[in-house]
Design a protein around this motif. Structure first.
Motif, short mmCIF file in Angstrom:
data_model
loop_
_atom_site.label_atom_id
_atom_site.label_comp_id
_atom_site.label_asym_id
_atom_site.label_seq_id
_atom_site.Cartn_x
_atom_site.Cartn_y
_atom_site.Cartn_z
N ALA A 175 0.81 -1.21 0.00
CA ALA A 175 0.00 0.00 0.00
C ALA A 175 0.85 1.27 0.00
O ALA A 175 0.50 2.26 -0.65
CB ALA A 175 -0.93 -0.01 1.20
N THR A 176 1.95 1.27 0.74
CA THR A 176 2.79 2.47 0.81
C THR A 176 3.36 2.82 -0.56
O THR A 176 3.32 3.98 -0.99
CB THR A 176 3.94 2.27 1.80
OG1 THR A 176 3.40 1.97 3.10
CG2 THR A 176 4.80 3.52 1.88
N ALA A 177 3.87 1.83 -1.26
CA ALA A 177 4.41 2.06 -2.60
C ALA A 177 3.31 2.52 -3.56
O ALA A 177 3.52 3.40 -4.40
CB ALA A 177 5.07 0.79 -3.13
N PHE A 178 2.12 1.92 -3.41
CA PHE A 178 0.98 2.28 -4.26
C PHE A 178 0.59 3.74 -4.06
O PHE A 178 0.37 4.48 -5.03
CB PHE A 178 -0.20 1.36 -3.94
CG PHE A 178 -1.48 1.73 -4.64
CD1 PHE A 178 -1.68 1.41 -5.97
CD2 PHE A 178 -2.50 2.38 -3.95
CE1 PHE A 178 -2.87 1.74 -6.61
CE2 PHE A 178 -3.69 2.71 -4.57
CZ PHE A 178 -3.88 2.38 -5.91
N LEU A 179 0.53 4.18 -2.81
CA LEU A 179 0.09 5.55 -2.50
C LEU A 179 1.15 6.59 -2.82
O LEU A 179 0.85 7.78 -2.87
CB LEU A 179 -0.32 5.63 -1.03
CG LEU A 179 -1.56 4.85 -0.65
CD1 LEU A 179 -1.79 4.90 0.86
CD2 LEU A 179 -2.79 5.38 -1.39
N THR A 180 2.39 6.17 -3.00
CA THR A 180 3.45 7.13 -3.33
C THR A 180 3.85 7.07 -4.80
O THR A 180 4.72 7.83 -5.22
CB THR A 180 4.70 6.86 -2.46
OG1 THR A 180 5.12 5.50 -2.63
CG2 THR A 180 4.40 7.13 -1.00
N ALA A 181 3.24 6.20 -5.57
CA ALA A 181 3.55 6.08 -6.99
C ALA A 181 2.80 7.16 -7.79
O ALA A 181 1.60 7.36 -7.58
CB ALA A 181 3.18 4.70 -7.51
N TRP A 182 3.48 7.84 -8.70
CA TRP A 182 2.83 8.88 -9.48
C TRP A 182 1.75 8.31 -10.40
O TRP A 182 0.77 8.99 -10.71
CB TRP A 182 3.87 9.65 -10.30
CG TRP A 182 4.51 8.86 -11.42
CD1 TRP A 182 5.64 8.13 -11.36
CD2 TRP A 182 4.02 8.73 -12.76
NE1 TRP A 182 5.90 7.53 -12.57
CE2 TRP A 182 4.93 7.90 -13.46
CE3 TRP A 182 2.91 9.24 -13.43
CZ2 TRP A 182 4.75 7.54 -14.79
CZ3 TRP A 182 2.73 8.89 -14.77
CH2 TRP A 182 3.64 8.06 -15.44
N GLN A 183 1.91 7.03 -10.80
CA GLN A 183 0.92 6.42 -11.69
C GLN A 183 -0.45 6.32 -11.02
O GLN A 183 -1.49 6.38 -11.68
CB GLN A 183 1.37 5.03 -12.13
CG GLN A 183 2.59 5.03 -13.04
CD GLN A 183 3.88 4.85 -12.27
OE1 GLN A 183 3.94 5.16 -11.09
NE2 GLN A 183 4.90 4.31 -12.93
N THR A 184 -0.46 6.15 -9.68
CA THR A 184 -1.73 6.06 -8.96
C THR A 184 -2.53 7.34 -9.11
O THR A 184 -3.75 7.31 -9.39
CB THR A 184 -1.46 5.78 -7.47
OG1 THR A 184 -0.73 4.56 -7.34
CG2 THR A 184 -2.77 5.68 -6.69
#
Length: 298
Positions: free
Chosen positions: A194-203
């Motif tokens: 979740a942390t990587a997902f929420l910090t990814a610009w693609q999200t």
């Protein structure tokens, strides 16, 4: 067998989207109409179980699409959404008590047959999980430029087919970019949590393009007849997604003599979508026909 999961989830997403469209239209038909903005509209809809069911179907579609994109290539997942229109009409014929004529069923069969032939001939392969920025930057630049150009072209035209088609194509590009970015963000979630997902610009990219697609869709529906906007949206999304799959995700498709059955499949899809878009039942789903849910003559 490795393609079975993405295909099944893509079909589930297409069906859920179609069901959401029909249920929300059914709910809208049951609330008081007004030509002005009405603050109580959402409260009226929230009190209707059919509208809430439509929201659940919409959420289900997003989840299914996300799973399909993370497990399969963009070039096979997004084209399957061509089935949304025939599925919506088949569901509407039951839920809205409309009637799909022999012509309508023939058109739906043409779409299904064309998609089957095209995908079998294309035989997409590859499922890259990470895309470098040197691929994203030119792809996003081209897509944003295309969206801006299409919107400007639409705004220069009066209400009618050309305006609706331009907004429809802009919607299609936005939908395709949303799917491409969603695929990347879902892989990030799968790999980094979740942390990587929420910090990814693609999200945030797919959220932005997704919201833009919905805004453009509303403009497309209001700009002109469904027969102009729906084919542009349906066929444009599949075409741009295919291009993004090939260029951004390095997916591969067959070439050579396989182009012949591919073109045959595309021709069947185009003919079927155009026929379906002309049906009174299709117009009723978008609110274009505001008087009633017309039954098409057999």
């Amino acid at each position: 067998m490795e393609m079975l999961m993405p295909v099944l989830f893509a079909l589930g997403a297409a069906f859920s989207n179609a069901l959401a469209t029909v249920l929300q239209r059914k709910a809208a038909l049951g609330v008081p109409r007004s030509d002005k903005l009405r603050a109580g509209l959402m409260l009226d809809l929230l009190r209707r179980p059919v509208w809430l069911a439509g929201i659940i179907a919409m959420i289900t579609a997003v989840v299914c699409q996300a799973v399909a994109l993370v497990t399969g290539p963009l070039t096979i997942v997004q084209p399957l959404f061509v089935l949304e229109l025939p599925l919506a009409l088949a569901i509407a014929a039951v839920v809205l008590r409309g009637r799909l004529s022999r012509t309508g069923w023939a058109a739906a069969f043409a779409v299904v047959a064309g998609l089957t032939v095209a995908l079998a001939a294309v035989s997409p392969a590859g499922n890259r999980t990470h895309v470098p920025m040197d691929r994203w930057i030119p792809a996003l630049a081209v897509c944003v430029t295309a969206i801006v150009a299409l919107v400007l072209a639409a705004l220069r035209r009066p209400e009618g087919r050309t305006r609706a088609a331009c907004f429809g194509l802009a919607t299609a590009v936005a939908y395709a970019v949303t799917a491409a970015l969603m695929k990347a963000s879902m892989h990030t979630l799968d790999d980094g949590g979740a942390t990587a997902f929420l910090t990814a610009w693609q999200t945030y990219g797919f959220a932005l393009f997704g919201a833009s697609a919905l805004f453009l869709l509303e403009n497309a529906m209001q700009a002109g007849p469904l027969v102009a906007s729906q084919p542009a949206i349906t066929l444009g999304d599949a075409s741009v997604s295919l291009a993004l799959g090939l260029t951004v995700y390095s997916e591969s498709v067959r070439s050579g003599w396989w182009l012949l059955p591919q073109l045959l499949g595309v021709a069947l899809i185009v003919a079927g979508v155009l026929m379906l878009s002309r049906l009174p039942l299709a117009r009723s789903l978008t609110g274009e026909d505001r008087s009633t849910v017309n039954a098409e003559a057999p």
